[in-house]
Design an enzyme around this catalytic site. Sequence first.
Site, PDB file in Angstrom:
ATOM      1  N   LYS A  34     -17.997 -35.108 -71.253  1.00  0.00           N
ATOM      2  CA  LYS A  34     -18.853 -36.203 -71.674  1.00  0.00           C
ATOM      3  C   LYS A  34     -18.365 -37.489 -71.008  1.00  0.00           C
ATOM      4  CE  LYS A  34     -21.222 -37.790 -75.838  1.00  0.00           C
ATOM      5  NZ  LYS A  34     -21.342 -37.672 -77.311  1.00  0.00           N
ATOM      6  N   GLU A  58     -26.830 -31.255 -92.035  1.00  0.00           N
ATOM      7  CA  GLU A  58     -27.148 -32.133 -93.167  1.00  0.00           C
ATOM      8  C   GLU A  58     -27.418 -31.367 -94.458  1.00  0.00           C
ATOM      9  OE1 GLU A  58     -28.142 -34.208 -89.333  1.00  0.00           O
ATOM     10  OE2 GLU A  58     -28.612 -32.232 -90.189  1.00  0.00           O
ATOM     11  N   ARG A 109     -33.776 -33.833 -93.469  1.00  0.00           N
ATOM     12  CA  ARG A 109     -33.493 -32.433 -93.180  1.00  0.00           C
ATOM     13  C   ARG A 109     -32.848 -31.728 -94.376  1.00  0.00           C
ATOM     14  NH1 ARG A 109     -30.867 -31.800 -87.454  1.00  0.00           N
ATOM     15  NH2 ARG A 109     -32.768 -30.724 -86.880  1.00  0.00           N
TER      16      ARG A 109
END
Length: 636
Positions: A289, A377, A405
């Site tokens: 990343k 979640e 969610r």
Amino acid sequence: MEQPTSYELLNKINSPDDLRHVPTEALPQVCHELRMKIIDELSRNPGHFGSSLGVVELTVALHYIFNTPEDRIVWDVGHQAYGHKILTGRRDRFCTNRKLNGLCPFPSPAESEYDTFTCGHASNSISAALGMAVAAAQKGEDNRHVVAVIGDGAMSGGLAFEGLNNVSSTPNNLLIILNDNDMAIDRSVGGMKQYLLNLQTSERYNRIRYTLSKKFHDWGWLNEEKRKSLIRFNNSLKSVIAQQQNIFEGLNIRYFGPVDGHNIQALIKVLKEIKDMKGPKLLHIHTVKGKGFKPAEKSATVWHAPGIFDKETGERIVSCTEGLPPRFQDVFGATLVELARQNDKIIGVTPAMPTGCSMTMLMKEMPQRTFDVGIAEGHAVTFSGGMAKEGMIPFCNIYSSFMQRAYDNIIHDVAIQKLPVVLCLDRAGLVGEDGPTHHGVFDMAYLRIIPNLTIASPMDEMELRKLMYTAQLPDMGPFAIRYPRGRGVLTEWKCPLEAVKVGTGRKLKDGCDLAVITIGPIGNMAGKAIELYEAEHPGKSIAHYDLRFLKPLDEKMLHEIGSRFKKIITVEDGVLKGGMGSTVLEFMSDNGYCPTVKRLGIDDKFVQHGPVDDLFRICHIDTNSIYHTITHTLNS
């Protein structure tokens, strides 16, 4: 860092078709120019930085090998799609990314035919891509390829596993590319992370296996049923020899990798080899990343979305915050630590957002009482419910738009049992440049219909502290606190921790001509509008009430308003349909009051991306709009 004097190759690429005419030996230069373009643009116009740098080679390879947009590429989340945008006809408009009326912050089919599916919330790519692959087969579009690109962080989400399970049992030729950089926003957590770090498979083995299976099929020795049986036997044998089980091949998904995700030639080669293989496939690549920008490589969390920076030195250009009110998330983080020191039952839970919600403060001081559960979640809420059932008091912090969610989990696993879970909804209301997938405007409407749930929104930082203290008191049951992204209004905010009586609002200012009812921080804008109106209209007086609790309502206060005022304005930073204004209308109707009620809030449409102040103005809930609504209401 070497900067190109010009984007010699990139400026000639106006579509992936142009890219495919570039010789393969020139692709490293294309990748270099694309990476420099992203760095240059984001140094001046902030966005999601590290993710897009990490997939430059993959992005180029995908558009080089696959016939997009006829072939479908489904990006998961979309944080990593800036290179994709630049290569698909949006290079010259990329400077408008995330700006009002500019390019969308995430891939959007409304913006480009190359954007195959809405991105913004993690873990949906496999399910969406499988749907596309099955649809192509149903329509006889046998030449269409479908690729899902998912990160290791998103792979921890439950929806990703549901998709994988269906991929394994549904006829398809889907290619899943697992971009493994050991990061989500904060560092990836959980067993999947460690599994991916350890997973190894021989590329030579896969090449031999493919060649043999193709020959057996051509000779008529291998039909579909025999192929599946052979795959299961082969995977079992390989697991015994390697002393390692491959979870993907255990699901009958062919596994390839790991492959260096920054070797463009290797990516081109492996994609060519597996592109036309029948059946579901997964290519596992390793990337870094922030690749190509040393500060981002060293500190991926900080450089996920770093803001403006000096591209030469890597220095982030941070505005001076001295003397400014704190961010609501930091008040939450500091207050949670205070409460946890006082109450050893308090636990912190977050789905992969400890930095974003400032739960890092508790994580640093009490790591054994803080849980980052990954991008999950629904699990975060049910996990909190399980702890609450055994006497703990979890503070479960999830962004408002992501809490959508976990809706069933709130109802089924928390509210029915009246469990003392404190649901902290960060980023409630309009969030700005991240746009419609991230605006937290639905929470009041979708939460207020759930029995046993207390719902509150603080107008300022002191109110947030008091509500957090109240929520952890005995016998409170499930308690939701919503607060916005960004800064509050108070520089002196460290008030004593004291309880607020549940279901009570506040009369902030008395008046006789009109009542304004607000909930949450938007009450500060309404207060300024009232002050401005009264200053310009001597003799007029307007009452201002802070509802504070959406549920239970302060019925005594609402009876006072209903009996005294013929004209009422409600202001909220949530949707009008089913929101706070609707709640007030229902109360007035149920109790025989007949005032004229003008509701200000979010209309029945998705709000675009852009600076928060502009969005408030567009939605007519800024100070000037409230002022004009007061004027019009009193003059009508």
